[in-house]
Structures are given as structure tokens and as C-alpha cells.
Design a protein around this motif. Sequence first.
Motif, mmCIF file in Angstrom:
data_model
loop_
_atom_site.group_PDB
_atom_site.id
_atom_site.type_symbol
_atom_site.label_atom_id
_atom_site.label_comp_id
_atom_site.label_asym_id
_atom_site.label_seq_id
_atom_site.Cartn_x
_atom_site.Cartn_y
_atom_site.Cartn_z
ATOM 1 N N ALA A 100 0.828 -1.204 0.000
ATOM 2 C CA ALA A 100 0.000 0.000 0.000
ATOM 3 C C ALA A 100 0.859 1.250 0.000
ATOM 4 O O ALA A 100 0.541 2.246 -0.673
ATOM 5 C CB ALA A 100 -0.935 -0.004 1.204
ATOM 6 N N ILE A 101 1.966 1.219 0.733
ATOM 7 C CA ILE A 101 2.875 2.362 0.744
ATOM 8 C C ILE A 101 3.573 2.502 -0.597
ATOM 9 O O ILE A 101 3.715 3.596 -1.149
ATOM 10 C CB ILE A 101 3.888 2.229 1.889
ATOM 11 C CG1 ILE A 101 3.172 2.398 3.230
ATOM 12 C CG2 ILE A 101 5.012 3.246 1.754
ATOM 13 C CD1 ILE A 101 4.069 2.328 4.430
ATOM 14 N N ARG A 102 3.999 1.378 -1.164
ATOM 15 C CA ARG A 102 4.670 1.434 -2.461
ATOM 16 C C ARG A 102 3.728 1.966 -3.542
ATOM 17 O O ARG A 102 4.132 2.763 -4.384
ATOM 18 C CB ARG A 102 5.195 0.059 -2.848
ATOM 19 C CG ARG A 102 5.862 0.051 -4.225
ATOM 20 C CD ARG A 102 6.842 -1.070 -4.411
ATOM 21 N NE ARG A 102 7.498 -0.952 -5.700
ATOM 22 C CZ ARG A 102 8.477 -1.740 -6.107
ATOM 23 N NH1 ARG A 102 8.933 -2.678 -5.309
ATOM 24 N NH2 ARG A 102 9.025 -1.579 -7.298
ATOM 25 N N LEU A 103 2.480 1.533 -3.516
ATOM 26 C CA LEU A 103 1.516 2.022 -4.501
ATOM 27 C C LEU A 103 1.269 3.516 -4.323
ATOM 28 O O LEU A 103 1.143 4.253 -5.307
ATOM 29 C CB LEU A 103 0.199 1.260 -4.368
ATOM 30 C CG LEU A 103 0.199 -0.193 -4.841
ATOM 31 C CD1 LEU A 103 -1.102 -0.873 -4.451
ATOM 32 C CD2 LEU A 103 0.416 -0.291 -6.347
ATOM 33 N N SER A 104 1.194 3.964 -3.088
ATOM 34 C CA SER A 104 0.974 5.389 -2.825
ATOM 35 C C SER A 104 2.149 6.226 -3.314
ATOM 36 O O SER A 104 1.972 7.373 -3.753
ATOM 37 C CB SER A 104 0.747 5.623 -1.330
ATOM 38 O OG SER A 104 -0.461 5.030 -0.896
ATOM 39 N N ALA A 105 3.354 5.674 -3.236
ATOM 40 C CA ALA A 105 4.552 6.410 -3.637
ATOM 41 C C ALA A 105 4.798 6.348 -5.141
ATOM 42 O O ALA A 105 5.633 7.100 -5.659
ATOM 43 C CB ALA A 105 5.768 5.863 -2.893
ATOM 44 N N ASP A 106 4.080 5.482 -5.853
ATOM 45 C CA ASP A 106 4.248 5.304 -7.296
ATOM 46 C C ASP A 106 3.407 6.366 -8.019
ATOM 47 O O ASP A 106 2.183 6.326 -7.991
ATOM 48 C CB ASP A 106 3.789 3.895 -7.683
ATOM 49 C CG ASP A 106 4.022 3.568 -9.149
ATOM 50 O OD1 ASP A 106 3.872 4.470 -9.998
ATOM 51 O OD2 ASP A 106 4.333 2.406 -9.446
#
Length: 225
Positions: A100-106
Motif C-alpha cells: 500500500a505504501i509502495r503504490l501510494s509512492a508510485d
Amino acid sequence: MAKQARAIHTRRLILEAAGEVFDEYGYESATIAEILGRAGVTKGALYFHFASKEELARGVLSEALTTEGVMPQESRLQEWVDVGMVLAHRLPREPLLSAAIRLSADRKARDLFGTSWPAWIAFIAGQLAAAKEQGELLPHVDADRIATLFVSAWTGVEVLSTALDGGDSLEERVALLYDTMLPGVAVPGALRALDTAPDRGTRVWEAHQAQREQERRQETASAAS
């Protein structure tokens, strides 16, 4: 009921597999085929629950705002600390949360389905506002602005912790983040009572798990009697 339970279990398997794949490869490089292989389900089962990769990503993001494991405290500031510390404990162990954090940062992914950050900011702002009502925050503190700053800093700490080999753990770095921020927002009396030790999240999570296990045993005993 058994059919519904199986459907819930299958959906969870798919989400956890998607979390692993998004976390490892990012949104753009993740494939449905890889997610299917990780989940061990048929394509039909996946598309029954999620119509597309974008919908899968939205499902992963919806799991991001979780306060599971955080137990009620008399101090709302301690609850704020516990939210961040429990998440720091769980995130390295749960790819679904990490994804979820990686998707938010993408940036490309953000353009498609947004991020989990606004919901987190709103939740933290609510905790800080409640702490202020209890007299735990300094008079000048703006709950919304501090919540935005905290979520920004927490996310940056997690991203940096993932990118750097060795050094302090995520829990140690998040504990340092709290120790740095709290003196600027908390009244001295409330500050002295807070537990911000790096193992705080581990202890709170383990207490929560023990409580859940006790509840399950009581339910089993009640059903058998």
C-alpha cells in the motif's frame, strides 16, 4: 455460511498475493499471471472478486488504513504513538501493508487510483484533536498540519529504511521520529508518561494477539457447552 466463508478466504488470498507482487515489482510491472500463481486460485476466481489489476490495487490500498492491534489507552497521545509503532512492527512482516505504501509512492499508480495518505492524515488528525481536548497537546498545535507532517515523515522513514541496507530497524527509526516530534507538540506532563521505546509496537501487537486468542478460546468453549 460455509460458501461465504470460502469467498472471504479466497478474496483475502488474492489480496495478499497481490500485495506481495505489487510490493516486489511495483504496479506497472506486476502481472495478473504472477498474482494468480502466488494466490493459487483460478483466473475466474480472481475476476469474480476483482475485475482488473487497477481494482486489485484499490483493494490493496483499502487494507492500508488499519489500526488492528492498537488497544485503547487513557492517553490519546499514547494511542497515536501505538498506531505508528504497531504499523512499524507489522509492515516488514506483511507485504499487503508494505504494498500500500509502495503504490501510494508510485506516481503513475497514484494518477490511476489515488493514495491511502488522505485517509491516514484524517485519522491521525482525529487522534491529535482528541488529545488536544484532553489537554495533552500544546495550545498552538494544529492537529491537521501536524498529522500531515507526521504521515509525510513516517512514509519517508519507511521508504528510506527499505532502501538502505543494515542500520536501524524501521521500529527504531519510527521511535526516533516520535521522540523528535513529540517535544514540539505535547505538554511536558503528557510527554513524560509516554512509552516510545522501539519495542512498543511489538509488545502492543503481542498483547492484542493474546487477547484475540483468549476470545477465540472462550467462543469455542461457549459453543461446546
